[in-house]
Design a protein around this motif. Structure first.
Motif, PDB file in Angstrom:
ATOM      1  N   ASP A 437       4.063 -56.709 -13.528  1.00  0.00           N
ATOM      2  CA  ASP A 437       5.055 -55.804 -12.942  1.00  0.00           C
ATOM      3  C   ASP A 437       4.785 -54.356 -13.330  1.00  0.00           C
ATOM      4  O   ASP A 437       5.060 -53.437 -12.548  1.00  0.00           O
ATOM      5  CB  ASP A 437       6.461 -56.215 -13.389  1.00  0.00           C
ATOM      6  CG  ASP A 437       6.944 -57.462 -12.680  1.00  0.00           C
ATOM      7  OD1 ASP A 437       6.175 -58.000 -11.858  1.00  0.00           O
ATOM      8  OD2 ASP A 437       8.085 -57.901 -12.938  1.00  0.00           O
ATOM      9  N   GLY A 438       4.253 -54.136 -14.524  1.00  0.00           N
ATOM     10  CA  GLY A 438       3.952 -52.772 -14.946  1.00  0.00           C
ATOM     11  C   GLY A 438       2.947 -52.105 -14.029  1.00  0.00           C
ATOM     12  O   GLY A 438       3.115 -50.943 -13.630  1.00  0.00           O
ATOM     13  N   ALA A 439       1.898 -52.822 -13.662  1.00  0.00           N
ATOM     14  CA  ALA A 439       0.882 -52.269 -12.766  1.00  0.00           C
ATOM     15  C   ALA A 439       1.452 -52.043 -11.369  1.00  0.00           C
ATOM     16  O   ALA A 439       1.127 -51.046 -10.701  1.00  0.00           O
ATOM     17  CB  ALA A 439      -0.318 -53.205 -12.701  1.00  0.00           C
ATOM     18  N   ILE A 440       2.300 -52.966 -10.916  1.00  0.00           N
ATOM     19  CA  ILE A 440       2.906 -52.810  -9.589  1.00  0.00           C
ATOM     20  C   ILE A 440       3.811 -51.580  -9.568  1.00  0.00           C
ATOM     21  O   ILE A 440       3.786 -50.778  -8.617  1.00  0.00           O
ATOM     22  CB  ILE A 440       3.690 -54.075  -9.212  1.00  0.00           C
ATOM     23  CG1 ILE A 440       2.739 -55.268  -9.079  1.00  0.00           C
ATOM     24  CG2 ILE A 440       4.462 -53.861  -7.909  1.00  0.00           C
ATOM     25  CD1 ILE A 440       3.435 -56.589  -8.814  1.00  0.00           C
ATOM     26  N   LEU A 441       4.603 -51.400 -10.602  1.00  0.00           N
ATOM     27  CA  LEU A 441       5.493 -50.244 -10.663  1.00  0.00           C
ATOM     28  C   LEU A 441       4.691 -48.953 -10.745  1.00  0.00           C
ATOM     29  O   LEU A 441       5.085 -47.918 -10.181  1.00  0.00           O
ATOM     30  CB  LEU A 441       6.440 -50.375 -11.855  1.00  0.00           C
ATOM     31  CG  LEU A 441       7.471 -51.509 -11.764  1.00  0.00           C
ATOM     32  CD1 LEU A 441       8.265 -51.615 -13.056  1.00  0.00           C
ATOM     33  CD2 LEU A 441       8.410 -51.300 -10.581  1.00  0.00           C
ATOM     34  N   ALA A 442       3.555 -48.985 -11.453  1.00  0.00           N
ATOM     35  CA  ALA A 442       2.706 -47.792 -11.536  1.00  0.00           C
ATOM     36  C   ALA A 442       2.148 -47.430 -10.161  1.00  0.00           C
ATOM     37  O   ALA A 442       2.078 -46.245  -9.787  1.00  0.00           O
ATOM     38  CB  ALA A 442       1.572 -48.028 -12.528  1.00  0.00           C
ATOM     39  N   ALA A 443       1.752 -48.426  -9.381  1.00  0.00           N
ATOM     40  CA  ALA A 443       1.243 -48.169  -8.028  1.00  0.00           C
ATOM     41  C   ALA A 443       2.361 -47.626  -7.141  1.00  0.00           C
ATOM     42  O   ALA A 443       2.129 -46.720  -6.322  1.00  0.00           O
ATOM     43  CB  ALA A 443       0.663 -49.449  -7.436  1.00  0.00           C
ATOM     44  N   LEU A 444       3.560 -48.176  -7.278  1.00  0.00           N
ATOM     45  CA  LEU A 444       4.699 -47.668  -6.508  1.00  0.00           C
ATOM     46  C   LEU A 444       4.999 -46.215  -6.881  1.00  0.00           C
ATOM     47  O   LEU A 444       5.324 -45.392  -6.012  1.00  0.00           O
ATOM     48  CB  LEU A 444       5.930 -48.540  -6.752  1.00  0.00           C
ATOM     49  CG  LEU A 444       5.914 -49.931  -6.107  1.00  0.00           C
ATOM     50  CD1 LEU A 444       7.073 -50.766  -6.620  1.00  0.00           C
ATOM     51  CD2 LEU A 444       5.972 -49.825  -4.581  1.00  0.00           C
ATOM     52  N   ASP A 445       4.880 -45.901  -8.146  1.00  0.00           N
ATOM     53  CA  ASP A 445       5.120 -44.528  -8.582  1.00  0.00           C
ATOM     54  C   ASP A 445       4.064 -43.596  -7.996  1.00  0.00           C
ATOM     55  O   ASP A 445       4.384 -42.492  -7.534  1.00  0.00           O
ATOM     56  CB  ASP A 445       5.098 -44.463 -10.111  1.00  0.00           C
ATOM     57  CG  ASP A 445       5.383 -43.072 -10.627  1.00  0.00           C
ATOM     58  OD1 ASP A 445       6.420 -42.487 -10.235  1.00  0.00           O
ATOM     59  OD2 ASP A 445       4.564 -42.544 -11.415  1.00  0.00           O
ATOM     60  N   ALA A 446       2.803 -44.014  -7.984  1.00  0.00           N
ATOM     61  CA  ALA A 446       1.744 -43.191  -7.418  1.00  0.00           C
ATOM     62  C   ALA A 446       1.954 -42.970  -5.922  1.00  0.00           C
ATOM     63  O   ALA A 446       1.585 -41.920  -5.379  1.00  0.00           O
ATOM     64  CB  ALA A 446       0.382 -43.845  -7.662  1.00  0.00           C
ATOM     65  N   ALA A 447       2.568 -43.954  -5.248  1.00  0.00           N
ATOM     66  CA  ALA A 447       2.852 -43.825  -3.818  1.00  0.00           C
ATOM     67  C   ALA A 447       4.228 -43.226  -3.561  1.00  0.00           C
ATOM     68  O   ALA A 447       4.701 -43.225  -2.422  1.00  0.00           O
ATOM     69  CB  ALA A 447       2.754 -45.192  -3.146  1.00  0.00           C
ATOM     70  N   SER A 448       4.873 -42.734  -4.621  1.00  0.00           N
ATOM     71  CA  SER A 448       6.211 -42.142  -4.536  1.00  0.00           C
ATOM     72  C   SER A 448       7.183 -43.116  -3.868  1.00  0.00           C
ATOM     73  O   SER A 448       7.981 -42.739  -3.004  1.00  0.00           O
ATOM     74  CB  SER A 448       6.175 -40.818  -3.754  1.00  0.00           C
ATOM     75  OG  SER A 448       7.409 -40.139  -3.863  1.00  0.00           O
ATOM     76  N   ALA A 449       7.121 -44.379  -4.298  1.00  0.00           N
ATOM     77  CA  ALA A 449       7.932 -45.415  -3.659  1.00  0.00           C
ATOM     78  C   ALA A 449       8.888 -46.094  -4.621  1.00  0.00           C
ATOM     79  O   ALA A 449       9.551 -47.067  -4.242  1.00  0.00           O
ATOM     80  CB  ALA A 449       7.007 -46.461  -3.027  1.00  0.00           C
ATOM     81  N   LEU A 450       9.024 -45.580  -5.851  1.00  0.00           N
ATOM     82  CA  LEU A 450       9.940 -46.218  -6.796  1.00  0.00           C
ATOM     83  C   LEU A 450      11.383 -46.121  -6.326  1.00  0.00           C
ATOM     84  O   LEU A 450      12.201 -47.003  -6.622  1.00  0.00           O
ATOM     85  CB  LEU A 450       9.796 -45.581  -8.179  1.00  0.00           C
ATOM     86  CG  LEU A 450       8.620 -46.059  -9.036  1.00  0.00           C
ATOM     87  CD1 LEU A 450       8.585 -45.288 -10.356  1.00  0.00           C
ATOM     88  CD2 LEU A 450       8.715 -47.551  -9.302  1.00  0.00           C
ATOM     89  N   ASP A 451      11.718 -45.042  -5.587  1.00  0.00           N
ATOM     90  CA  ASP A 451      13.100 -44.902  -5.119  1.00  0.00           C
ATOM     91  C   ASP A 451      13.501 -46.010  -4.149  1.00  0.00           C
ATOM     92  O   ASP A 451      14.682 -46.300  -3.982  1.00  0.00           O
ATOM     93  CB  ASP A 451      13.285 -43.544  -4.445  1.00  0.00           C
ATOM     94  CG  ASP A 451      12.388 -43.391  -3.220  1.00  0.00           C
ATOM     95  OD1 ASP A 451      11.150 -43.401  -3.390  1.00  0.00           O
ATOM     96  OD2 ASP A 451      12.929 -43.295  -2.106  1.00  0.00           O
ATOM     97  N   ILE A 452      12.497 -46.651  -3.508  1.00  0.00           N
ATOM     98  CA  ILE A 452      12.807 -47.746  -2.581  1.00  0.00           C
ATOM     99  C   ILE A 452      13.437 -48.901  -3.340  1.00  0.00           C
ATOM    100  O   ILE A 452      14.367 -49.562  -2.841  1.00  0.00           O
ATOM    101  CB  ILE A 452      11.536 -48.205  -1.840  1.00  0.00           C
ATOM    102  CG1 ILE A 452      10.950 -47.054  -1.018  1.00  0.00           C
ATOM    103  CG2 ILE A 452      11.827 -49.398  -0.931  1.00  0.00           C
ATOM    104  CD1 ILE A 452       9.629 -47.391  -0.345  1.00  0.00           C
ATOM    105  N   LEU A 453      12.957 -49.156  -4.558  1.00  0.00           N
ATOM    106  CA  LEU A 453      13.503 -50.260  -5.354  1.00  0.00           C
ATOM    107  C   LEU A 453      14.955 -50.023  -5.728  1.00  0.00           C
ATOM    108  O   LEU A 453      15.708 -50.977  -5.946  1.00  0.00           O
ATOM    109  CB  LEU A 453      12.665 -50.462  -6.621  1.00  0.00           C
ATOM    110  CG  LEU A 453      11.223 -50.942  -6.447  1.00  0.00           C
ATOM    111  CD1 LEU A 453      10.603 -51.180  -7.806  1.00  0.00           C
ATOM    112  CD2 LEU A 453      11.169 -52.202  -5.604  1.00  0.00           C
ATOM    113  N   ASP A 454      15.363 -48.734  -5.835  1.00  0.00           N
ATOM    114  CA  ASP A 454      16.746 -48.444  -6.229  1.00  0.00           C
ATOM    115  C   ASP A 454      17.750 -48.993  -5.229  1.00  0.00           C
ATOM    116  O   ASP A 454      18.881 -49.327  -5.605  1.00  0.00           O
ATOM    117  CB  ASP A 454      16.939 -46.923  -6.367  1.00  0.00           C
ATOM    118  CG  ASP A 454      16.076 -46.342  -7.487  1.00  0.00           C
ATOM    119  OD1 ASP A 454      15.704 -47.111  -8.396  1.00  0.00           O
ATOM    120  OD2 ASP A 454      15.785 -45.132  -7.434  1.00  0.00           O
TER     121      ASP A 454
END
Length: 572
Positions: A437-454
């Motif tokens: 999950d750490g690597a997946i979250l890092a990729a989401l952060d690089a794609a500016s997509a962490l806000d989608i999870l919120d």
């Protein structure tokens, strides 16, 4: 214990629908033979029962011979037991043959869908493909189930003909000739049915395609107020399908009525001739009873033949549709003269345009016509093949001769139209479960997509809907970009990865891209005209008329190329 799926020991014969049906049958010979033998026993036991009943009347009742009556009664009881057991076994073998053929066809179609890429939707509509897998495959299977009954009916017809011949040669000739003639008469009704079923099948496929297109673009259609146009189109296609279905129903009703009329007429004629022979004292009352039973039973082969023809027609139409799907070739194929994949760090060179994607660099490809630059990256990923395809070199190797497995493993193309499937979001981003999950979250952060999870209650366990319809276009694009990052591909080719996001999000993606893709051995090419991305590129290649016309940094090209400057300004 049976192992599924059943192995395919040979390639399907696609030369004609009949050959395809024969090929399917050859894969299940044991089941078919068992069904035919059991069906023959089932029908033959029915065919003999009137004869046994007639002998019981003549020998036991009229002849007042109780032992004979008891013997014939026991024989009749035995035939009933054999008939019941063989009927059950025939049905089981027939259904097994049906499902084997149906699921083999479904498996072939599914494999073709997953291996053909974009060649299949280009050749056939989505509705056609869906209908082929969901409907036509099972219509094909029906023909093997009905074959058991048809074979049994043919055997029973022969047994009845022999038994009647022993009683009256005249009636034997009537049965020998009359049953085939009655079956032939029904062909005049079956032939229009074939044409109408083909029309109904094509109308249903068109309707399904329109429905799939409407559902896929429903959100966009509502946004531009065009929903009613597609709804009206679907209503028209649905009405056409309904009308063609009604025509098929009329043909089926005509067939059912014709079966009753033809078989009933034959039964009446047969019984009248038998009664005349009794009056003339040429046959006994018991033989008359047997003949009457035969006349009723002979309706079974006639109806079985008519039903078999109707099902063969449906299977023929279905096989034609399956062949249409299986005959579509992928745009690329394995080379007959494979060469080893080049070492890590080898450049990608498109000889048609002159583009060179160097190792370890962030390369942007810009064109006044975005389709041109997207086409170049598609070639670099080897998504087109054949004699007319331009040569692409990967290091010293011709890309057309490198193993597809190596290409797909080391060269990843992320297209402009992002695709997601139904299932947990974690699986969408990491299909092979190679990252935590750490690597997946890092990729989401690089794609500016962490806000989608919120906004997702389940986070990475959120169940995405088909095609990711629960996400906006920009959200899908960022999720797909994160998925591309997680491949950690040696060569990553991105087509318009930020076209659907706002400027602030695009700036964040651009600023984080170098930290993701500048490790030694990683090569990245991006089709874009966005200044926010272009400023972060190591080199920018400008195409005019599909050919490289200028190359350098973004700032250098802005100063030296008026055409490049116009393209970038238009994109702002």
């Amino acid at each position: 214990m049976r192992s599924f799926p059943y192995p395919l020991i040979s390639a399907p014969d696609l030369r004609s629908p009949a050959r395809y049906l024969v090929w399917l049958g050859s894969l299940q010979k044991a089941t078919l033979v068992a069904g035919i033998v059991l069906g023959s026993v089932w029908m033959a036991s029915q065919a003999v029962m009137p004869f046994v009943l007639g002998r019981a009347i003549d020998d036991g009742v009229i002849g007042q011979d109780f032992p004979a009556l008891l013997a014939w009664t026991l024989a009749l009881l035995g035939l009933m037991i054999v008939q019941a057991a063989s009927d059950t076994a025939t049905h089981r073998a027939g259904v097994s043959s049906w499902l084997q053929a149906a699921f083999r066809s479904v498996r072939l179609v599914g494999h073709k869908i997953s291996r053909t890429g974009d060649a299949l939707p280009t050749a056939l509509s989505t509705g056609e493909v869906v209908s082929t897998a969901a409907s036509d495959a099972f219509r094909i299977g029906e023909v093997y189930e009905v074959l058991t009954r048809l074979a049994g009916a043919a055997v029973a017809w022969g047994v009845v003909t022999v038994l009647i011949w022993q009683t009256s040669p005249v009636l034997g000739v009537v049965v020998l000739i009359g049953v085939p003639v009655c079956c032939a008469l029904l062909l005049f009704v079956v032939r229009p049915l074939q044409t109408r079923q083909r029309e109904q099948r094509e109308a249903a496929g068109t309707m399904t395609a329109v429905g799939a297109d409407t559902v896929a673009g429903l959100r966009v259609l509502r946004g531009i107020g065009g929903e009613h146009i597609f709804v009206d189109r679907y209503r028209v296609k649905s009405a056409a399908t309904r009308d063609s279905g009604m025509r098929v129903a009329r043909s089926l009703a005509d067939l059912e009525a014709s079966q009753v009329f033809v078989a009933g007429t034959f039964s009446v004629v047969f019984t009248w001739v038998g009664a005349s022979l009794v009056i003339a004292e040429e046959i006994t009352p018991g033989e008359l009873v047997a003949l009457y039973g035969f006349s009723i039973f002979l309706m079974t082969p006639i109806r079985a033949a008519a039903d078999s023809v109707a099902r063969f027609i449906r299977a023929h139409v279905g096989a034609r549709k399956v062949i249409a799907v299986l005959s579509v070739d992928a745009n690329v194929a394995e080379s007959t003269a494979p060469v080893p994949a080049p070492p890590i760090g080898s450049p990608l060179v498109d000889e048609r345009s002159g583009l060179v994607v160097g190792p370890g660099l962030l390369t942007a490809v810009v064109s006044g016509e975005p389709a041109e630059s997207a086409e170049v990256l598609t070639r670099l990923g080897r998504f087109e093949d054949g004699p007319g395809a331009p040569a692409v070199r990967w290091g010293s190797a011709d890309l057309r001769h490198v193993s597809l497995a190596d290409i797909r493993d080391r060269i990843v193309v992320s297209e402009a139209a992002p695709q997601l499937f139904s299932g947990p979001l974690r699986r969408q981003l990491d299909p092979h479960a190679q990252h935590d999950d750490g690597a997946i979250l890092a990729a989401l952060d690089a794609a500016s997509a962490l806000d989608i999870l919120d906004g997702l209650e389940g986070g990475l366990d959120h169940e995405a809907t088909e095609r990711g319809r629960s996400f906006s276009g920009g959200q899908r694009q960022r999720l797909v970009l994160a998925r591309a990052y997680l491949t950690d591909a040696e060569n990553l080719l991105l087509v318009e990865p930020t076209s659907a996001v706002d400027a602030h999000t695009e700036q964040r993606i651009a600023s984080r891209l170098p930290s993701v893709r500048t490790r030694p051995g990683l090569t990245t090419a991006i089709v874009t005209a966005s200044p926010l991305l272009l400023r972060t590129m190591d080199t920018v290649v400008f195409l005019e008329d599909g050919l490289v016309s200028a190359q350098g940094s973004h700032q250098e090209l802005m100063e030296s190329s008026a055409a490049y400057r116009d393209v970038v300004i238009r994109s702002e």
